[in-house]
Design an enzyme around this catalytic site. Structure first.
Site, short mmCIF file in Angstrom:
data_model
loop_
_atom_site.label_atom_id
_atom_site.label_comp_id
_atom_site.label_asym_id
_atom_site.label_seq_id
_atom_site.Cartn_x
_atom_site.Cartn_y
_atom_site.Cartn_z
N ARG A 98 0.81 -1.22 0.00
CA ARG A 98 0.00 0.00 0.00
C ARG A 98 0.85 1.27 0.00
O ARG A 98 0.32 2.37 -0.16
CB ARG A 98 -0.92 0.02 1.23
N LYS A 118 1.46 -4.55 -17.48
CA LYS A 118 2.29 -5.43 -16.64
C LYS A 118 3.76 -5.11 -16.87
O LYS A 118 4.55 -5.02 -15.95
CB LYS A 118 2.06 -6.91 -16.97
#
Ligand code: G6P
Length: 612
Positions: free
Chosen positions: A27, A489
């Site tokens: 996070r 990605k």
């Protein structure tokens, strides 16, 4: 963005806080800090810039910081550069109030001016310091208790927050408040926990409380009490988290991303089995009735990041199988373009975390406009799940790597299930086709497994291109949607510039960038578009590009035209995204490893984006 943990109980807090923060590092990882209090003693604050390991080293893995009550934070900078001084926890001038915060205080400037006039000074550039001092200000001015002081602060601030606070006058207590930022609380045998996300406390408890917007909580004496803004107690029951604690560990893999790539066959099967019993799809657990499906006249899909790419695939799949117009939009755009929705419109929000701010606000807007809403989310009880009228839970389990893999795959399965069932209900899919599609979806896990088994070839190719500067991904139709994900990605974890282009669009600009040695990855899984895409590949080849094709077994003549090929098994073409994305995930992974990047925690990114 930013992760919070808290612990109050019988054990030493610091090691538990550090362990919890390690599970939340996805996070934010530009700095971290903890505050721990030993009984009545003054609280001890320790902070460190950079990854959590720096804080662990500074505190001897938490062993040097004594006390049973504490809160911790891992930061993704919003206000103020990453530095030790800006790291949380933040404290009031006399250490009366100490707080950690996730979110953004929008009117921080105005509050700062107000507090400055009242004699407060500020040591950091953060909005959290202002929040902390505002709590302190109300607490002292009105001589009120923590809950009332926090409530007054909540009324005064604008923005989003999940905040955990400790007061010097209340040892062995932690206070919590929430609005629009994630937060869960847990209890187990006299121990209390709080965290931004489940993995942080999964090892310690499965019994959690969900705190609602504009609610507060008080952790004390092994129990948690909840309050509304008026200070009235709000009764709450715990819910049981079904995730396995081992799911939040690396389980022998070098990185979470590789572990999560390997989990995909199982997760695809489990997600499909959750809505398919005895070869029949049943969306009643999602909350959708046949009547509701029948009345849908158009579908909007809103999402961000990889979830948006699932939406782009969904647009092709649903339009073809259900014959209903589908429009996919970035949630951040949908929110602000005054969409015209009616009650026969159906809005699907896709989100792994269930906390992405723009996606959540898009659902709120769709609800306000009277549309029926469905959330495809991974986290039970998350904000988006709570906002939406219906919820399809993907069963991906905790996804830790910032670059999503398994949640993306599970979201595709949710889309296939919805498309096939909607098609059956609306009469665009007959009995035989229905059975065929179900069999095809059931066959996906084994095919994914086969692709993963042959990952060495992708590793070999990735190592050859580890020092590329630009990569292009091209495809048409569904292949284009897969390319979008492949390109994301690549850029997010290898830092190589890459772009996905609809192959037919190349000639309208991007072909000017094709030069000797530029890698162009082309995806060819759609039979009708195969020749068209190969023509576009020839055009870039003629300009010096190196071609890597991802196509299905059988297209062996492609080897005459390209430099490298990765073959994947065949499936019904609507479901090819589930297979073609796997080599692209592996390519991103291996490039990242080859370039020595921290695969699971790429720079500047956070997994859960709770700011706009
Ligand atoms: C971040 C993550 C992406 C994710 C996107 C949307 O950018 O790094 O992997 O796709 O947010 O997140 P959500 O939780 O809504 O799927």
């Amino acid at each position: 963005m930013c992760g919070i943990v808290g612990y109050l109980g019988k054990n030493q807090a610091a090691p538990i806080l550090l362990d919890g923060l390690s599970k939340l590092e996805y996070r934010g990882y530009d700095s971290a800090g903890i505050v721990v209090r030993d009984g009545e003693n003054q609280a001890e604050v320790v902070k460190a810039k950079g990854k959590l390991i720096n804080l662990s080293e500074k505190t001897n893995n938490g062993l040097d910081v004594k006390g049973n009550c504490g809160i911790g934070h891992t930061r993704w900078a919003t206000h103020g550069e990453p530095s030790e001084v800006n790291a949380h926890p933040h404290v009031s001038d006399d250490m009366n109030v100490v707080a950690v915060h996730n979110g953004i205080i929008e009117n921080y400037q105005e509050l700062k001016e107000k507090l400055t006039k009242k004699g407060y000074s500020f040591y950091s550039q953060t909005d959290t310091e202002i929040l902390t001092k505002l709590i302190d200000y109300y607490y002292k001015k009105y001589q009120i208790g923590p809950i009332d002081a926090i409530a007054k602060t909540m009324v005064r601030v604008r923005g989003s927050y999940a905040v955990a606070v400790m007061f010097h006058d209340y040892p062995n207590e932690i206070y919590v408040a929430r609005k629009d930022s994630p937060m869960i609380l847990g209890i187990n045998d006299g121990d209390c926990f709080l965290a931004s996300d489940v993995p942080a406390i999964l090892k310690y408890t499965r019994d959690v409380y969900y705190i609602d917007n504009l609610e507060m909580a008080r952790l004390h004496n092994g129990q948690i009490d909840f309050y509304n803004l008026d200070g009235d107690i709000v009764p709450k029951e715990t819910s049981e988290i079904k995730w396995d604690a081992a799911a939040a560990e690396k389980g022998g893999y070098e990185h979470f991303m590789m572990k999560e790539i390997h989990e995909q066959p199982r997760i695809i099967a489990e997600t499909f089995n959750s809505v398919c019993k005895d070869d029949k799809i049943d969306l009643s657990s999602v909350g959708l009735t046949t009547e509701e499906i029948e009345k849908i006249s158009s579908i909007y899909i809103v999402a961000c990041g990889s979830a948006y790419h699932v939406g782009v695939s969904a647009q092709y799949i649903i339009e073809d199988l259900v014959k209903v117009p589908v429009r996919v939009e970035l949630a951040s755009e949908f929110r602000y373009r005054k969409p015209m929705l009616t009650e026969n419109d159906f809005v699907i929000a896709i989100s792994q975390s269930g906390e992405t701010e723009d996606t959540k606000k898009a659902v709120v807007l769709a609800n306000e406009l009277g549309a029926n809403t469905l959330a495809i989310v991974n986290v039970v009880g998350s904000s988006i799940a709570r906002e939406a009228g219906n919820v399809f839970y993907t069963l991906a389990g905790p996804e830790i790597s910032v670059a999503t893999t398994k949640a993306y795959s599970a979201q595709l399965i949710a889309i296939y299930s919805i498309a096939v069932e909607f098609g059956r209900v609306k009469g665009t899919i007959d009995e035989a086709k229905y059975k065929y599609y179900i069999d095809e979806i059931k066959a996906i896990p084994d095919k994914v497994e086969k692709i993963i088994e042959s990952k060495d070839r992708i590793q070999w190719i990735a190592n050859k291109f580890a020092y590329s500067h630009d990569v292009f991904f091209i495809g048409r139709g569904l292949d284009y949607s897969i390319c979008m994900e492949g390109s994301l990605k690549m850029k997010e974890i290898s830092y190589i510039h890459s772009e996905a282009y609809a192959a037919g669009e190349l000639k309208h600009g991007p072909i000017a960038l094709i030069d000797d040695g530029i890698l162009v990855v082309s995806c060819l899984t759609q039979e009708d578009l195969y020749e068209k895409t190969t023509s576009n590949m020839t055009e870039v080849k003629a300009r010096g590009a190196i071609l890597l094709a991802i196509t299905t077994y059988g297209h062996y003549n492609i080897e005459d035209n390209v430099d490298y090929v990765t073959y994947i098994p065949k499936a019904d073409e609507h479901f090819m995204p589930s297979l073609a994305v796997i080599p692209m995930q592996l390519m991103g992974y291996y490039l990242s490893v080859a370039r020595g990047i921290d695969v699971d925690k790429p720079k500047n990114l956070a997994k859960s984006v709770t700011v706009e």
